[in-house]
Motif scaffolding. Structure first.
Motif, PDB file in Angstrom:
ATOM      1  N   ALA A  63      57.604  33.046  14.637  1.00  0.00           N
ATOM      2  CA  ALA A  63      58.397  34.168  15.146  1.00  0.00           C
ATOM      3  C   ALA A  63      58.185  34.221  16.650  1.00  0.00           C
ATOM      4  O   ALA A  63      57.282  33.574  17.183  1.00  0.00           O
ATOM      5  N   ASP A  64      58.999  34.982  17.321  1.00  0.00           N
ATOM      6  CA  ASP A  64      58.776  35.174  18.751  1.00  0.00           C
ATOM      7  C   ASP A  64      57.432  35.856  18.962  1.00  0.00           C
ATOM      8  O   ASP A  64      57.073  36.782  18.226  1.00  0.00           O
ATOM      9  N   LEU A  65      56.717  35.398  19.990  1.00  0.00           N
ATOM     10  CA  LEU A  65      55.470  36.084  20.305  1.00  0.00           C
ATOM     11  C   LEU A  65      55.780  37.484  20.835  1.00  0.00           C
ATOM     12  O   LEU A  65      56.851  37.736  21.394  1.00  0.00           O
ATOM     13  N   VAL A  66      54.812  38.352  20.655  1.00  0.00           N
ATOM     14  CA  VAL A  66      54.984  39.733  21.103  1.00  0.00           C
ATOM     15  C   VAL A  66      54.954  39.769  22.630  1.00  0.00           C
ATOM     16  O   VAL A  66      54.070  39.178  23.254  1.00  0.00           O
ATOM     17  N   ASP A  67      55.926  40.460  23.239  1.00  0.00           N
ATOM     18  CA  ASP A  67      55.943  40.629  24.699  1.00  0.00           C
ATOM     19  C   ASP A  67      55.032  41.781  25.089  1.00  0.00           C
ATOM     20  O   ASP A  67      54.719  42.647  24.268  1.00  0.00           O
ATOM     21  N   GLY A  68      54.677  41.809  26.354  1.00  0.00           N
ATOM     22  CA  GLY A  68      53.891  42.939  26.804  1.00  0.00           C
ATOM     23  C   GLY A  68      53.553  42.854  28.257  1.00  0.00           C
ATOM     24  O   GLY A  68      53.916  41.903  28.956  1.00  0.00           O
ATOM     25  N   VAL A  69      52.842  43.867  28.714  1.00  0.00           N
ATOM     26  CA  VAL A  69      52.356  43.907  30.095  1.00  0.00           C
ATOM     27  C   VAL A  69      50.883  44.302  30.025  1.00  0.00           C
ATOM     28  O   VAL A  69      50.361  44.615  28.960  1.00  0.00           O
ATOM     29  N   ALA A  70      50.238  44.296  31.160  1.00  0.00           N
ATOM     30  CA  ALA A  70      48.822  44.644  31.189  1.00  0.00           C
ATOM     31  C   ALA A  70      48.628  46.122  30.871  1.00  0.00           C
ATOM     32  O   ALA A  70      49.258  46.996  31.485  1.00  0.00           O
ATOM     33  N   ALA A  71      47.778  46.403  29.915  1.00  0.00           N
ATOM     34  CA  ALA A  71      47.439  47.785  29.584  1.00  0.00           C
ATOM     35  C   ALA A  71      46.610  48.379  30.724  1.00  0.00           C
ATOM     36  O   ALA A  71      45.949  47.644  31.469  1.00  0.00           O
ATOM     37  N   PRO A  72      46.643  49.701  30.874  1.00  0.00           N
ATOM     38  CA  PRO A  72      45.950  50.340  32.010  1.00  0.00           C
ATOM     39  C   PRO A  72      44.457  50.011  32.076  1.00  0.00           C
ATOM     40  O   PRO A  72      43.884  49.987  33.161  1.00  0.00           O
ATOM     41  N   ASP A  73      43.834  49.768  30.935  1.00  0.00           N
ATOM     42  CA  ASP A  73      42.381  49.537  30.950  1.00  0.00           C
ATOM     43  C   ASP A  73      42.020  48.052  30.907  1.00  0.00           C
ATOM     44  O   ASP A  73      40.869  47.692  30.691  1.00  0.00           O
ATOM     45  N   TRP A  74      43.012  47.200  31.135  1.00  0.00           N
ATOM     46  CA  TRP A  74      42.789  45.753  30.994  1.00  0.00           C
ATOM     47  C   TRP A  74      41.623  45.264  31.849  1.00  0.00           C
ATOM     48  O   TRP A  74      40.826  44.434  31.432  1.00  0.00           O
ATOM     49  N   ALA A  75      41.484  45.788  33.039  1.00  0.00           N
ATOM     50  CA  ALA A  75      40.476  45.275  33.978  1.00  0.00           C
ATOM     51  C   ALA A  75      39.068  45.795  33.695  1.00  0.00           C
ATOM     52  O   ALA A  75      38.109  45.366  34.332  1.00  0.00           O
ATOM     53  N   GLU A  76      38.946  46.704  32.734  1.00  0.00           N
ATOM     54  CA  GLU A  76      37.636  47.299  32.464  1.00  0.00           C
ATOM     55  C   GLU A  76      36.692  46.268  31.832  1.00  0.00           C
ATOM     56  O   GLU A  76      37.124  45.382  31.082  1.00  0.00           O
ATOM     57  N   PRO A  77      35.390  46.378  32.102  1.00  0.00           N
ATOM     58  CA  PRO A  77      34.433  45.435  31.525  1.00  0.00           C
ATOM     59  C   PRO A  77      34.161  45.751  30.055  1.00  0.00           C
ATOM     60  O   PRO A  77      34.524  46.813  29.565  1.00  0.00           O
ATOM     61  N   PRO A  78      33.488  44.848  29.362  1.00  0.00           N
ATOM     62  CA  PRO A  78      33.124  45.124  27.965  1.00  0.00           C
ATOM     63  C   PRO A  78      32.134  46.285  27.889  1.00  0.00           C
ATOM     64  O   PRO A  78      31.331  46.486  28.798  1.00  0.00           O
TER      65      PRO A  78
END
Lengths: 463, 510
Positions: free
Chosen positions: A101-116
């Motif tokens: 199937a087509d892969l899911v599209d998206g953009v960077a979530a607001p917390d993407w840059a946060e560390p583990p």
């Protein structure tokens, strides 16, 4: 001195390095700490950390898309680039996937840059000394404690060549303790889920175990048979988790589960439980917050690697007693002509009009059993969803609304589907913890149920 | 005994240096014991449904662990970053965990002595590493399996799965032991599913080929050279499924049972294997996996079963899923008696238990410590626990001939046993009615239920060596945090008198 790359750097470098047409990279960091005890002393204790990287490579051809999936512990760029190479090679060598199937599209979530996020043995700074106190109290009172506390914080990062950048932090904790008198001739258990151990008090749970062992001062032998039985929320959770796990749409559609319609198709739309019964999942359910998107490294009957990043939305599995949804990927949803409902990581059972606690249901029982814990539950017959299993760590006789003694353990043979039709009383839904499955599926909310004729198939001598 | 030799890519990893750093740091911090374990476990899973590949997954678990005794308490930590700094840091964390634990450790940790093995290695016996076989070749074989089954009208759907594992471990401790090992195992499973529309029932038939400590030759090799006879099994499964769908429902009651090894291995696993783990008998698993009715005070006196019952623990059996050269505490593995002439005579031990019970095995562990990943602490896990055949015993047909009214049980399916290993209930793949010493067609809806000592006490005879099969499982669960282990159980066909049979349809209230 060199520093380890961040999870985000691992994702970006892997995506950039892939020579396949598309790629999904999942990085899962974990940090956990546990204490385990038996015979009033600590036994095996540990603190673990891990970084697991999954690279999914997608090779597009005229006749479809082939997938390579490789997962490994990895923490530096060289290891991750090696994984990319393996995944690319695997994709080129693979046959096209049925679930493409087509892969899911998206953009960077607001917390993407946060560390583990992390935990450590320090999470037990308050619990550990209280546990030592509990050992002393138990030992002084002729009781023995056995138990376990575990806390894990997992942070998952999902990135894709279609722009997806998702992050989720999942704290998962649970505690459980079993108590026996030094004669070892009876047993009691309590346990629960927690996100941070701020709400766990070993002194309090030792006191509750002492209270339960006190109920065993009178022993009553009962034969196998059908009994009016009160299941506390923990036991209801044991049975409902199994019900969710067998609710794959494809199996039902193929005529292989209790949700199969004789003659073909599924039972979606049928009344399968008593009116007012609602079994549902929602990632944002208060106290049971769970990952809100798909992250999977392999396709199966209920999941698809093409669905990575797909939202997990609030879903009613059973609504007002009607089967409304089954577990689907986008692929199996197409095959079965059902809505897309990926597997959730929490589960809630509500019964309309349900009120009160386990104790309230006991108070309304003229003569019956209170079963505090179920164990070793397995499917006997998938067609009827017949399960077998045993009671353990406390079956009590209820007479005139009071607990009057300790009863032997039993083996039961019952179907959770039948129980959702046969229960006579239900309590209010509360956060619960499955005795058998809670170590793996801890996010449940369920009511106590009273079953008028629970099938205790034979007596178990276990104490 | 050796296989293909230890994978060079594992030997290239820096485990020896990391061990020296971690153990050195632990020694500096004053530990009384420290061990270091480095693992790389590779898995590959293939799953085919109805002639199409459902999914493949390659995964591996790589990392290391440091376990210490400090202040009389256990401390354990693990990590996956393969650097000197991390090795030192993990050792420090292990000591810190021990410090937290020491305040609640009322019984100081002591380990049984074990000779030092300065630099030894071991590999399991196999011919073809399955992880080196091209995926396309493996998928093609599984696709062929399902297509062969689906060629029959009775088979509505067919699935085939294959899990392959290559496990490499390096162990080192402060005493000076250094072991480097490799083993391979695989678990194939093929299932045919069908329905009888007229009766409104569906059912399945799953292959009885056991998981093994063998290589790819198990799937494509000659049966006389360690390969399974897949052609024969796949050829008969559709007819067996058709007969099962037509079969009458069993009448609940008491029957004599002749149980084939493909089913009996699981009963052994649950009612003997787990029950004779000394950690369970001593309470270490009481909160989770449970305890055992076979308590230590009954050693040498507990009548476990009939006099024809002889059970051994063995971590050295060729192709056994629990076979290894040295365990995860650096103990050379062994074989020993657990039940002799029907009496409990032994337990499975690790080094803590060996120290606690000096009268067992001369105060030495019998090599049953195992961790399923570098992120988990070793615990006492099951040896290959096997029921021994009668050297002069009968064939399976000979055992069936002794039964006037009974059931012959083949293949495993559902299983459940209580937390002290008394009360169990099992189903199977196929149940055949026995009438006057002969098979009289399949039965449906059968489960057998018993208490462990009653059941083994009712064992009248065991078959001869030609009936012996090494069965087993990949998914034995135990401990908190949960771990899985692979283990084999060998047994002959055996005859049991007067076992309770349930009708599962009636149990469901139908």
């Amino acid at each position: 001195m060199t520093t380890s790359p961040t999870p985000q750097e691992l994702v970006e470098r892997a995506l950039a390095a892939s020579r396949s047409d598309d790629a999904v990279v999942i990085v899962r960091t974990t940090s956990s700490a546990n204490l385990r005890w038996a015979n009033n002393t600590l036994t095996t204790n540990g603190e673990m950390s891990g970084v697991q990287v999954s690279v999914l490579a997608f090779d597009r051809r005229a006749d479809g898309v082939a997938v390579g999936s490789v997962t490994s512990a990895a923490s530096d760029l060289a290891q991750v680039l090696a994984l990319v190479e393996l995944a690319d090679t695997a994709a080129r060598a693979a046959d096209v996937a049925d679930d493409a199937a087509d892969l899911v599209d998206g953009v960077a979530a607001p917390d993407w840059a946060e560390p583990p996020a992390r935990t450590s043995i320090g999470v037990y700074d308050a619990v550990a000394p209280a546990l030592g106190t509990a050992f002393g109290t138990a030992g002084g009172g002729g009781r023995v404690l056995y138990g376990f506390v575990d806390h894990e914080v997992a942070t998952v990062y999902v990135g894709s060549t279609t722009g997806l950048r998702l992050r989720h932090v999942q704290p998962t904790g649970h505690w459980a303790c079993t108590a026996k008198p030094t004669s070892l001739d009876q047993s009691a258990w309590v346990g629960g889920a927690t996100r941070d151990f701020a709400d766990v008090d070993p002194v309090a749970f030792e006191a509750e175990l002492t209270r339960r062992l006190g109920w065993g001062s009178r022993r009553v032998d009962l034969p196998a048979g059908r009994y009016d039985t009160v299941l506390p929320p923990t036991s209801t959770a044991d049975l409902m988790i199994y019900l969710l796990w067998i609710s794959g749409a494809l199996d039902a559609h193929d005529g292989q589960s209790v949700w199969s319609r004789p003659g073909g198709g599924t039972r979606v739309g049928e009344q399968v439980a008593a009116p007012g019964v609602r079994l549902h999942s929602a990632p944002a359910y208060p106290g049971l917050e769970a990952v809100p998107f798909v992250h999977t490294t392999a396709s199966s009957e209920t999941s698809s690697v093409f669905d990575n990043g797909l939202p997990i939305v609030p879903t009613d599995w059973i609504r007002d007693g009607v089967l409304t949804s089954l577990l689907t990927s986008r692929h199996s949803a197409r095959v079965t002509d059902l809505p897309v409902n990926p597997a959730p990581d929490n589960l809630v059972l509500d019964v309309a009009g349900g009120a009160g606690t386990t104790e309230d249901l006991v108070a309304g029982t003229e003569r019956g059993l209170l079963v505090t814990s179920l164990w070793y539950i397995r499917v006997v017959d998938p067609q009827s969803m017949l399960l077998t299993g045993l009671t353990r760590d406390g079956v009590y006789l209820v007479e005139g609304g009071e607990i009057t003694g300790l009863v032997t353990n039993f083996r039961f043979n019952e179907s959770p589907v039948e129980l959702l039709n046969r229960f006579s009383h239900a309590g209010a839904t509360e956060l619960s913890f499955s005795r058998e499955w809670g170590d793996y599926f801890s996010r449940t909310a369920t009511p106590a149920l009273r079953i008028p004729d629970f099938n205790m198939s034979s007596v178990s001598q276990a104490q | 005994m050796s296989g293909l030799g230890i994978d060079a890519s594992f030997l290239d990893l820096p485990f020896r240096h990391l061990a020296d750093v971690a153990l050195g740091r632990a020694a500096d911090l004053g530990v009384t014991h420290a061990d270091f374990r480095f693992e790389r476990v590779r898995y590959q899973d293939l799953h085919v449904r109805d002639g199409s590949l459902l999914g493949t997954q390659d995964s591996s678990d790589v990392g290391f662990a440091v376990r210490v005794v400090h202040g009389g308490a256990w401390g354990f930590a693990s990590g996956v970053v393969l650097t000197e700094d991390e090795a030192r840091h993990v050792a420090e964390r292990a000591v810190e965990v021990a410090r937290v634990a020491a305040a609640m450790t009322t019984v100081p940790v002591e380990l049984a002595d074990e000779p030092v093995y300065p630099d030894v290695s071991w590999t399991s016996p196999y011919e073809i590493d399955p992880l080196e076989v091209p995926v396309a070749e493996k998928v093609a074989l599984l696709v062929d399996f399902t297509e062969r089954l689906r060629a029959h009208d009775v088979v509505g759907h067919a699935t085939a799965g294959l899990r392959q594992v290559r496990e490499n471990k390096f162990y080192a401790d402060l005493a000076g032991t250094r072991t480097t090992q490799q083993r391979v195992r695989l678990m194939p499973e093929v299932t045919a599913m069908g329905a009888d529309a007229e009766r409104g029932i569906f059912d399945s038939m799953t292959s009885i080929a056991p998981p093994v400590g063998r290589g790819w030759e198990y799937l494509v090799g000659r049966p006389d050279a360690g390969g399974w006879d897949w052609d024969a099994e796949l050829a008969e499964m559709p007819d067996l499924l058709a007969e099962k769908l037509r079969a009458p429902s069993v009448e609940a009651g008491t029957y004599d049972l002749v149980i084939h090894p493909s089913n009996l291995w699981l009963t052994i696993h649950e009612s003997i294997g787990h029950a004779t783990e000394l950690d369970r008998a001593l309470g270490y698993e009481a909160n989770y996996a449970g305890t055992s009715f076979a308590t230590y005070d009954q050693l040498g006196s507990l009548r476990y079963g009939s006099p024809v019952m002889n059970v051994t623990g063995d971590r050295t059996a060729p192709h056994g899923l629990a076979s290894i050269g040295w365990d995860d505490e650096g103990v050379a593995t062994q074989s020993w008696d657990i039940v002799k002439d029907g009496v409990l005579v032994g337990y499975q031990l690790d080094r803590v238990m060996g120290r606690q019970k000096l009268e067992l095995n001369d105060g030495r562990s019998n090599g049953c410590a195992y961790a399923d990943s570098p992120g988990h602490i070793p615990i006492q896990r099951m040896a290959n626990v096997s029921l021994q055949p009668d050297p002069d015993g009968p064939s399976t047909e000979g055992l069936i001939e002794r039964v006037e009214r009974g059931i012959y049980v083949v293949g495993d399916k559902s299983w459940s046993i209580d937390m002290q290993r008394y009360n169990f209930q099992f189903t199977g793949q196929r149940f055949y009615k026995i009438e006057d010493g002969r098979l009289a067609g399949q039965l449906r809806d059968v489960a057998y239920q018993a208490t462990t000592t009653d059941f083994w006490g009712s064992m009248e005879a065991v078959g001869g060596p030609e009936t012996y099969v090494l069965g087993g499982a990949f998914n034995c669960g135990k401990a908190q945090p949960g771990q899985v282990a692979s283990v084999s159980h060998g047994c002959p066909t055996a005859l049991f008198r007067g076992v309770r049979i349930l009708n599962t349809g009636e149990e469901a209230g139908k």
